[in-house]
Design a protein around this motif. Structure first.
Motif, mmCIF file in Angstrom:
data_model
loop_
_atom_site.group_PDB
_atom_site.id
_atom_site.type_symbol
_atom_site.label_atom_id
_atom_site.label_comp_id
_atom_site.label_asym_id
_atom_site.label_seq_id
_atom_site.Cartn_x
_atom_site.Cartn_y
_atom_site.Cartn_z
ATOM 1 N N GLU A 71 0.827 -1.190 -0.045
ATOM 2 C CA GLU A 71 -0.104 -0.132 -0.024
ATOM 3 C C GLU A 71 0.871 1.172 -0.164
ATOM 4 O OE1 GLU A 71 -2.576 2.369 3.420
ATOM 5 O OE2 GLU A 71 -2.622 0.048 3.551
ATOM 6 N N ILE A 72 0.739 2.143 -0.798
ATOM 7 C CA ILE A 72 1.559 3.350 -1.019
ATOM 8 C C ILE A 72 0.457 4.606 -0.804
ATOM 9 C CG2 ILE A 72 2.962 4.787 -2.572
ATOM 10 C CD1 ILE A 72 4.243 2.307 -1.699
ATOM 11 N N ASP A 73 0.862 5.400 -0.025
ATOM 12 C CA ASP A 73 0.116 6.743 0.356
ATOM 13 C C ASP A 73 -1.449 6.336 0.507
ATOM 14 O OD1 ASP A 73 2.506 8.172 0.227
ATOM 15 O OD2 ASP A 73 2.289 8.328 -2.112
ATOM 16 N N LYS A 74 -1.710 5.363 0.951
ATOM 17 C CA LYS A 74 -3.174 4.963 1.350
ATOM 18 C C LYS A 74 -4.168 5.028 0.263
ATOM 19 C CE LYS A 74 -2.798 6.770 5.988
ATOM 20 N NZ LYS A 74 -1.512 6.487 6.103
ATOM 21 N N THR A 75 -3.763 5.139 -1.013
ATOM 22 C CA THR A 75 -4.565 5.276 -2.088
ATOM 23 C C THR A 75 -4.183 4.200 -3.271
ATOM 24 O OG1 THR A 75 -3.163 7.043 -3.171
ATOM 25 C CG2 THR A 75 -5.122 7.529 -1.858
ATOM 26 N N HIS A 76 -2.924 3.770 -3.431
ATOM 27 C CA HIS A 76 -2.438 2.826 -4.446
ATOM 28 C C HIS A 76 -2.060 1.344 -3.754
ATOM 29 C CE1 HIS A 76 -2.342 6.301 -7.180
ATOM 30 N NE2 HIS A 76 -1.754 6.700 -6.091
ATOM 31 N N PHE A 77 -2.623 0.236 -4.357
ATOM 32 C CA PHE A 77 -2.193 -1.063 -3.799
ATOM 33 C C PHE A 77 -1.696 -1.838 -4.990
ATOM 34 C CE2 PHE A 77 -5.482 0.730 -1.368
ATOM 35 C CZ PHE A 77 -5.277 0.175 0.160
ATOM 36 N N TYR A 78 -0.514 -2.402 -4.893
ATOM 37 C CA TYR A 78 0.218 -3.134 -5.703
ATOM 38 C C TYR A 78 0.392 -4.561 -5.206
ATOM 39 C CZ TYR A 78 1.133 1.589 -7.130
ATOM 40 O OH TYR A 78 0.942 2.771 -7.666
ATOM 41 N N PRO A 79 -0.005 -5.455 -5.996
ATOM 42 C CA PRO A 79 0.145 -6.887 -5.789
ATOM 43 C C PRO A 79 1.696 -7.307 -5.646
ATOM 44 C CG PRO A 79 -0.720 -7.012 -7.854
ATOM 45 C CD PRO A 79 -0.526 -5.593 -7.233
ATOM 46 N N VAL A 80 2.074 -8.334 -4.777
ATOM 47 C CA VAL A 80 3.438 -8.707 -4.542
ATOM 48 C C VAL A 80 3.324 -10.071 -4.598
ATOM 49 C CG1 VAL A 80 4.600 -6.547 -3.913
ATOM 50 C CG2 VAL A 80 3.571 -8.071 -2.229
ATOM 51 N N LYS A 81 4.361 -10.943 -4.890
ATOM 52 C CA LYS A 81 4.551 -12.239 -4.753
ATOM 53 C C LYS A 81 5.929 -12.672 -4.576
ATOM 54 C CE LYS A 81 4.265 -12.871 -9.738
ATOM 55 N NZ LYS A 81 4.344 -11.733 -9.981
ATOM 56 N N THR A 82 6.275 -13.942 -4.236
ATOM 57 C CA THR A 82 7.558 -14.663 -4.152
ATOM 58 C C THR A 82 8.418 -13.996 -5.400
ATOM 59 O OG1 THR A 82 6.711 -16.609 -3.000
ATOM 60 C CG2 THR A 82 8.806 -16.747 -3.916
ATOM 61 N N GLY A 83 9.471 -13.615 -5.172
ATOM 62 C CA GLY A 83 10.490 -13.324 -6.141
ATOM 63 C C GLY A 83 10.453 -11.974 -6.465
ATOM 64 N N ASP A 84 9.560 -11.278 -6.033
ATOM 65 C CA ASP A 84 9.439 -9.825 -6.230
ATOM 66 C C ASP A 84 10.252 -9.006 -5.322
ATOM 67 O OD1 ASP A 84 7.676 -9.848 -8.093
ATOM 68 O OD2 ASP A 84 5.881 -9.281 -6.800
ATOM 69 N N VAL A 85 11.060 -7.886 -5.849
ATOM 70 C CA VAL A 85 11.743 -6.785 -5.035
ATOM 71 C C VAL A 85 11.138 -5.532 -5.313
ATOM 72 C CG1 VAL A 85 14.168 -5.771 -5.189
ATOM 73 C CG2 VAL A 85 14.042 -7.963 -5.739
ATOM 74 N N VAL A 86 10.748 -4.821 -4.384
ATOM 75 C CA VAL A 86 10.165 -3.612 -4.252
ATOM 76 C C VAL A 86 10.972 -2.433 -3.563
ATOM 77 C CG1 VAL A 86 8.098 -2.463 -3.417
ATOM 78 C CG2 VAL A 86 7.869 -4.884 -3.906
ATOM 79 N N HIS A 94 4.162 3.887 3.316
ATOM 80 C CA HIS A 94 4.048 2.354 2.912
ATOM 81 C C HIS A 94 3.788 1.493 3.970
ATOM 82 C CE1 HIS A 94 8.314 3.076 4.079
ATOM 83 N NE2 HIS A 94 8.355 1.810 4.381
ATOM 84 N N HIS A 95 2.884 0.368 3.340
ATOM 85 C CA HIS A 95 2.547 -0.564 4.441
ATOM 86 C C HIS A 95 2.684 -2.165 3.428
ATOM 87 C CE1 HIS A 95 1.413 2.436 7.423
ATOM 88 N NE2 HIS A 95 0.864 3.047 6.366
ATOM 89 N N LEU A 96 3.223 -3.041 4.205
ATOM 90 C CA LEU A 96 3.236 -4.161 3.408
ATOM 91 C C LEU A 96 1.993 -4.962 4.022
ATOM 92 C CD1 LEU A 96 4.521 -5.952 1.418
ATOM 93 C CD2 LEU A 96 5.927 -6.970 3.312
ATOM 94 N N ILE A 97 1.272 -5.650 3.131
ATOM 95 C CA ILE A 97 -0.131 -6.230 3.472
ATOM 96 C C ILE A 97 -0.044 -7.845 3.110
ATOM 97 C CG2 ILE A 97 -2.675 -6.391 3.503
ATOM 98 C CD1 ILE A 97 -2.502 -3.691 2.492
ATOM 99 N N SER A 98 0.007 -8.627 4.070
ATOM 100 C CA SER A 98 0.140 -10.066 3.891
ATOM 101 C C SER A 98 -0.984 -10.838 3.593
ATOM 102 C CB SER A 98 0.804 -10.772 5.168
ATOM 103 O OG SER A 98 1.144 -11.975 5.115
ATOM 104 N N SER A 99 -1.006 -11.693 2.695
ATOM 105 C CA SER A 99 -2.008 -12.402 2.428
ATOM 106 C C SER A 99 -2.475 -13.460 3.417
ATOM 107 C CB SER A 99 -1.584 -13.426 1.057
ATOM 108 O OG SER A 99 -2.607 -14.563 1.011
#
Length: 120
Positions: A71-86, A94-99
Motif C-alpha cells: 500500500e502506497i500513500d493510502k490510495t495505491h495497492f500493488y500485488p506482490v509475490k515470491t520473487g518480487d523486489v520492491v 508504505h505498508h506491506l499487507i500479507s495474504s
C-alpha cells in the motif's frame, strides 16, 4: 515505488546485491519478517500513533515467500509475490499487507554511505 524480479538483479561480486537499483554504497540495516496472515505492517506507528510510515531514504522489500500487497500513500495497492523486489522511494507512506492464504516472508533493508555500526 519501483518493482523488479529477483532475476533482474545484477550479478554482483562486490558491494551489495541491490546496488544497481537502490542508492547507497552499503546495506545499513534491515531484517527478516515473517508476517502474520492478513497483517498490515507499520499500522499506527507514526508520531502520536498516527497511521503513517515514511523514510528519508529508499527501502527494499525482497519477497522471499508468499504474497500480498504493498500500500502506497493510502490510495495505491500493488500485488506482490515470491520473487518480487520492491523499492520504496523516500517520502512514500508504505505498508506491506500479507495474504491470509499465503502469508509473506520478507527481507527488508536500507542502504547508505556507511556500513552498519556492527561492521565498523
Amino acid at each position: 515505488m519501483r518493482t523488479y524480479r529477483f532475476n533482474q538483479l545484477a550479478d554482483v561480486t562486490e558491494g551489495h546485491i541491490l546496488k544497481n537499483i537502490m542508492p547507497g554504497e552499503h546495506l545499513t540495516y534491515g531484517g527478516l519478517a515473517f508476517e502474520k496472515p492478513g497483517a498490515r505492517a507499520h499500522t499506527n506507528d507514526g508520531p502520536g500513533g498516527i497511521d503513517y510510515h515514511v523514510h528519508e531514504d529508499c527501502e527494499a522489500f525482497l519477497i522471499l515467500q508468499g504474497k500480498g500487497e504493498v500500500e502506497i500513500d493510502k490510495t495505491h495497492f500493488y500485488p506482490v509475490k515470491t520473487g518480487d523486489v520492491v523499492i520504496i522511494e523516500p517520502g512514500e507512506d508504505h505498508h506491506l499487507i500479507s495474504s491470509v492464504e499465503d502469508p509473506i516472508v520478507v527481507l527488508w533493508c536500507h542502504a547508505g554511505p556507511t556500513r552498519n555500526k556492527n561492521q565498523i
